[in-house]
Design an enzyme around this catalytic site. Structure first.
Site, PDB file in Angstrom:
ATOM      1  N   ASP A 143       0.827  -1.194   0.000  1.00 41.35           N
ATOM      2  CA  ASP A 143       0.000   0.000   0.000  1.00 41.35           C
ATOM      3  C   ASP A 143       0.872   1.260   0.000  1.00 41.35           C
ATOM      4  OD1 ASP A 143      -1.811   2.200   1.222  1.00 41.35           O
ATOM      5  OD2 ASP A 143      -3.227   0.638   0.701  1.00 41.35           O
ATOM      6  N   ARG A 144       0.736   2.119   1.009  1.00 41.40           N
ATOM      7  CA  ARG A 144       1.525   3.359   1.006  1.00 41.40           C
ATOM      8  C   ARG A 144       3.024   3.061   1.033  1.00 41.40           C
ATOM      9  NH1 ARG A 144      -1.883   6.778  -0.909  1.00 41.40           N
ATOM     10  NH2 ARG A 144      -0.384   8.413  -0.375  1.00 41.40           N
ATOM     11  N   ARG A 178       4.441   2.573  -2.361  1.00 41.28           N
ATOM     12  CA  ARG A 178       4.686   3.809  -3.111  1.00 41.28           C
ATOM     13  C   ARG A 178       6.068   4.376  -2.775  1.00 41.28           C
ATOM     14  NH1 ARG A 178       0.288   4.324  -5.771  1.00 41.28           N
ATOM     15  NH2 ARG A 178      -1.604   3.367  -4.898  1.00 41.28           N
ATOM     16  N   TRP A 198      -8.029   9.137  -1.059  1.00 45.93           N
ATOM     17  CA  TRP A 198      -7.137   9.934  -1.905  1.00 45.93           C
ATOM     18  C   TRP A 198      -7.547  11.399  -1.958  1.00 45.93           C
ATOM     19  CZ3 TRP A 198      -2.756   8.171  -4.451  1.00 45.93           C
ATOM     20  CH2 TRP A 198      -2.534   6.793  -4.354  1.00 45.93           C
ATOM     21  N   TYR A 207      -1.176  11.652   2.055  1.00 45.98           N
ATOM     22  CA  TYR A 207      -2.122  11.760   0.944  1.00 45.98           C
ATOM     23  C   TYR A 207      -2.015  13.114   0.255  1.00 45.98           C
ATOM     24  CZ  TYR A 207      -4.467   7.317   1.610  1.00 45.98           C
ATOM     25  OH  TYR A 207      -4.745   5.960   1.664  1.00 45.98           O
ATOM     26  N   HIS A 267      -7.436  -6.513   0.148  1.00 43.96           N
ATOM     27  CA  HIS A 267      -6.350  -5.539   0.221  1.00 43.96           C
ATOM     28  C   HIS A 267      -5.336  -5.863   1.314  1.00 43.96           C
ATOM     29  CE1 HIS A 267      -4.438  -1.757  -0.663  1.00 43.96           C
ATOM     30  NE2 HIS A 267      -4.410  -1.464   0.628  1.00 43.96           N
TER      31      HIS A 267
END
Length: 208
Positions: free
Chosen positions: A23-24, A27, A69, A129, A188
């Protein structure tokens, strides 16, 4: 965050390393591979597509599932106050709607998450975010424009119940020169829903 972690690796005297993120964290992981290609020897991203592609696909029915988001990227302190008003409900909604197995996060684990979701962590989540909205997609756009690709081997893992990520491998193929893809049980929350299968997939890829 990617630069911070690269500097941490310097402090630990680790020149080359593999990076795994969900997930984050994924990134941050792929940004490390793009910005520090001489450092990252293998990359695993779990349940995401690149940030720029994520923003581009936020239309139609699936966009309802992408509410963080835009909500959490609003100017402070609006989203911070909304989350703080009922932290347990905020987390329970996420775990119930993002996991394929709603019981995967039990009451004990939920209590730990709620305790950790204080003013500092809420602010950090919202800041992350905001960074995606204002900064990260611009970095991705610049990389796409210059046709910069991830050079190290990449493993993309998605949950079989994550219907909106059925094309993740196709999307990542435009970003990575050497790509593998795996689908694991669950939604997820793969680390919780398919811990054994995830560990096996990671060990196989990282040892190759």
């Amino acid at each position: 965050m990617a630069l911070d972690l690269a500097q941490l690796m310097d402090a630990l005297e680790l020149r080359r390393f593999a990076v795994v993120g969900h997930d984050r964290g994924a990134r941050v992981a792929y940004r490390m591979a793009l910005d520090h290609p001489e450092r990252v020897e293998r990359l695993v991203v779990i349940n995401i597509v690149p940030t720029l592609d994520q923003f581009e696909r936020m239309s139609g029915g699936p966009s309802l599932g992408y509410w963080p988001w835009f909500l959490l990227a609003q100017p402070e302190p609006f989203p911070e106050r909304l989350v703080a008003a009922d932290r347990e409900h905020f987390l329970r909604f996420i775990f119930d709607s993002w996991a394929n197995d709603r019981d995967v996060i039990d009451a004990t684990a939920l209590a730990e998450y709620v305790a950790a979701l204080d003013a500092t962590t809420i602010a950090a989540i919202c800041a992350d975010y905001r960074a995606s909205f204002w900064l990260d997609r611009e970095d991705d756009a610049a990389d796409r424009q210059s046709r910069r690709r991830i050079g190290c081997p990449v493993l993309v893992i998605t949950g079989e119940a994550e219907d909106q990520l059925a094309d993740a491998a196709e999307i990542w193929s435009a970003w990575a020169s050497s790509l593998r893809a795996r689908t694991l049980p669950g939604g997820h929350l793969i680390p919780e829903e398919a811990a054994r299968q995830l560990s096996e997939a990671l060990l196989e890829f990282l040892a190759a």
